[in-house]
Design a protein around this motif. Structure first.
Motif, PDB file in Angstrom:
ATOM      1  N   UNK A 153      42.874  23.601 -11.777  1.00  0.00           N
ATOM      2  CA  UNK A 153      42.179  23.230 -13.003  1.00  0.00           C
ATOM      3  C   UNK A 153      42.777  23.994 -14.184  1.00  0.00           C
ATOM      4  N   UNK A 154      42.904  23.333 -15.314  1.00  0.00           N
ATOM      5  CA  UNK A 154      43.387  23.977 -16.540  1.00  0.00           C
ATOM      6  C   UNK A 154      42.380  23.721 -17.653  1.00  0.00           C
ATOM      7  N   UNK A 155      42.601  24.369 -18.790  1.00  0.00           N
ATOM      8  CA  UNK A 155      41.685  24.174 -19.915  1.00  0.00           C
ATOM      9  C   UNK A 155      41.773  22.773 -20.517  1.00  0.00           C
ATOM     10  N   UNK A 156      42.727  21.967 -20.048  1.00  0.00           N
ATOM     11  CA  UNK A 156      42.830  20.572 -20.494  1.00  0.00           C
ATOM     12  C   UNK A 156      42.066  19.612 -19.590  1.00  0.00           C
ATOM     13  N   UNK A 157      41.490  20.123 -18.496  1.00  0.00           N
ATOM     14  CA  UNK A 157      40.766  19.281 -17.542  1.00  0.00           C
ATOM     15  C   UNK A 157      39.278  19.261 -17.848  1.00  0.00           C
ATOM     16  N   UNK A 158      38.659  18.142 -17.500  1.00  0.00           N
ATOM     17  CA  UNK A 158      37.210  17.975 -17.628  1.00  0.00           C
ATOM     18  C   UNK A 158      36.655  17.600 -16.274  1.00  0.00           C
ATOM     19  N   UNK A 159      35.619  18.301 -15.852  1.00  0.00           N
ATOM     20  CA  UNK A 159      35.009  17.987 -14.558  1.00  0.00           C
ATOM     21  C   UNK A 159      34.158  16.726 -14.717  1.00  0.00           C
ATOM     22  N   UNK A 160      34.238  15.829 -13.740  1.00  0.00           N
ATOM     23  CA  UNK A 160      33.465  14.592 -13.820  1.00  0.00           C
ATOM     24  C   UNK A 160      32.650  14.405 -12.544  1.00  0.00           C
ATOM     25  N   UNK A 161      31.960  13.295 -12.464  1.00  0.00           N
ATOM     26  CA  UNK A 161      31.066  13.039 -11.334  1.00  0.00           C
ATOM     27  C   UNK A 161      31.805  13.057  -9.998  1.00  0.00           C
ATOM     28  N   UNK A 162      33.023  12.523  -9.945  1.00  0.00           N
ATOM     29  CA  UNK A 162      33.780  12.503  -8.686  1.00  0.00           C
ATOM     30  C   UNK A 162      34.153  13.917  -8.248  1.00  0.00           C
ATOM     31  N   UNK A 163      34.432  14.783  -9.209  1.00  0.00           N
ATOM     32  CA  UNK A 163      34.741  16.183  -8.883  1.00  0.00           C
ATOM     33  C   UNK A 163      33.513  16.879  -8.294  1.00  0.00           C
ATOM     34  N   UNK A 164      32.356  16.662  -8.894  1.00  0.00           N
ATOM     35  CA  UNK A 164      31.126  17.256  -8.356  1.00  0.00           C
ATOM     36  C   UNK A 164      30.842  16.719  -6.954  1.00  0.00           C
ATOM     37  N   UNK A 165      31.044  15.423  -6.755  1.00  0.00           N
ATOM     38  CA  UNK A 165      30.843  14.836  -5.424  1.00  0.00           C
ATOM     39  C   UNK A 165      31.782  15.479  -4.407  1.00  0.00           C
ATOM     40  N   UNK A 166      33.048  15.689  -4.774  1.00  0.00           N
ATOM     41  CA  UNK A 166      34.019  16.315  -3.875  1.00  0.00           C
ATOM     42  C   UNK A 166      33.606  17.750  -3.543  1.00  0.00           C
ATOM     43  N   UNK A 167      33.212  18.502  -4.558  1.00  0.00           N
ATOM     44  CA  UNK A 167      32.812  19.897  -4.341  1.00  0.00           C
ATOM     45  C   UNK A 167      31.641  19.965  -3.360  1.00  0.00           C
ATOM     46  N   UNK A 168      30.628  19.140  -3.585  1.00  0.00           N
ATOM     47  CA  UNK A 168      29.462  19.177  -2.691  1.00  0.00           C
ATOM     48  C   UNK A 168      29.788  18.639  -1.314  1.00  0.00           C
ATOM     49  N   UNK A 169      30.614  17.612  -1.235  1.00  0.00           N
ATOM     50  CA  UNK A 169      31.045  17.093   0.061  1.00  0.00           C
ATOM     51  C   UNK A 169      31.744  18.195   0.849  1.00  0.00           C
ATOM     52  N   UNK A 170      32.646  18.920   0.205  1.00  0.00           N
ATOM     53  CA  UNK A 170      33.407  19.947   0.906  1.00  0.00           C
ATOM     54  C   UNK A 170      32.538  21.126   1.326  1.00  0.00           C
ATOM     55  N   UNK A 171      31.525  21.461   0.541  1.00  0.00           N
ATOM     56  CA  UNK A 171      30.593  22.510   0.957  1.00  0.00           C
ATOM     57  C   UNK A 171      29.840  22.059   2.210  1.00  0.00           C
ATOM     58  N   UNK A 172      29.425  20.810   2.231  1.00  0.00           N
ATOM     59  CA  UNK A 172      28.734  20.274   3.412  1.00  0.00           C
ATOM     60  C   UNK A 172      29.673  20.226   4.620  1.00  0.00           C
ATOM     61  N   UNK A 173      30.917  19.816   4.419  1.00  0.00           N
ATOM     62  CA  UNK A 173      31.897  19.796   5.509  1.00  0.00           C
ATOM     63  C   UNK A 173      32.190  21.206   6.010  1.00  0.00           C
ATOM     64  N   UNK A 174      32.258  22.175   5.106  1.00  0.00           N
ATOM     65  CA  UNK A 174      32.450  23.577   5.494  1.00  0.00           C
ATOM     66  C   UNK A 174      31.301  24.033   6.385  1.00  0.00           C
TER      67      UNK A 174
END
Length: 136
Positions: free
Chosen positions: A10-31
């Motif tokens: 991630x860089x300061x030019x990136x914006x987090x969106x709904x798909x990013x949040x879904x990926x983060x939560x999916x990966x926490x659940x998979x972990x």
């Protein structure tokens, strides 16, 4: 769902969106599921949301829930040396690319350590070449 390759650059030019949040939560659940599969007693996250859409709105409570879920897993498992501490989100505190990197890298680090732990298991009743003893 299966593990989704995290975004770790991630860089300061990136914006987090709904798909990013879904990926983060999916990966926490998979972990969590992976650690349970290798016999770690980790807490079940209170709730996860992997169904966000472009119309979804997240609140501070959602980000705090994500932070708390990930930290609860870490506390039940171990703390990798590169793990960065969780944040508590309040009104006025800005979420930026460094926070997105921290969440994704912490999740990946815990999974990597989980895989190392699993690879180091010695299976009960197995023999190794050169043990120097036998059944008798």
């Amino acid at each position: 769902m299966a593990w989704i390759t995290p975004k770790l650059d991630w860089t300061d030019n990136d914006w987090i969106n709904y798909a990013d949040w879904n990926r983060i939560e999916n990966n926490i659940l998979e972990l969590k599921n992976y650690l349970v599969s290798i016999q770690y007693n980790v807490p079940t996250p209170v709730s996860t949301n992997t169904t966000r859409t472009v119309l979804s709105i997240d609140f501070l409570s959602s980000i705090n829930r994500i932070e708390n879920n990930l930290d609860a897993i870490r506390l039940a498992f171990l703390s990798p040396s590169d793990y960065l501490p969780k944040e508590t989100w309040i009104v006025g505190k800005g979420f930026d690319y460094s926070d997105a990197n921290r969440l994704e890298k912490n999740t990946k680090s815990l999974l990597d350590w989980g895989m190392l732990v699993f690879q180091s298991y010695r299976y009960c009743g197995t023999f190794n070449c050169g043990q120097g003893w036998g059944l008798g």
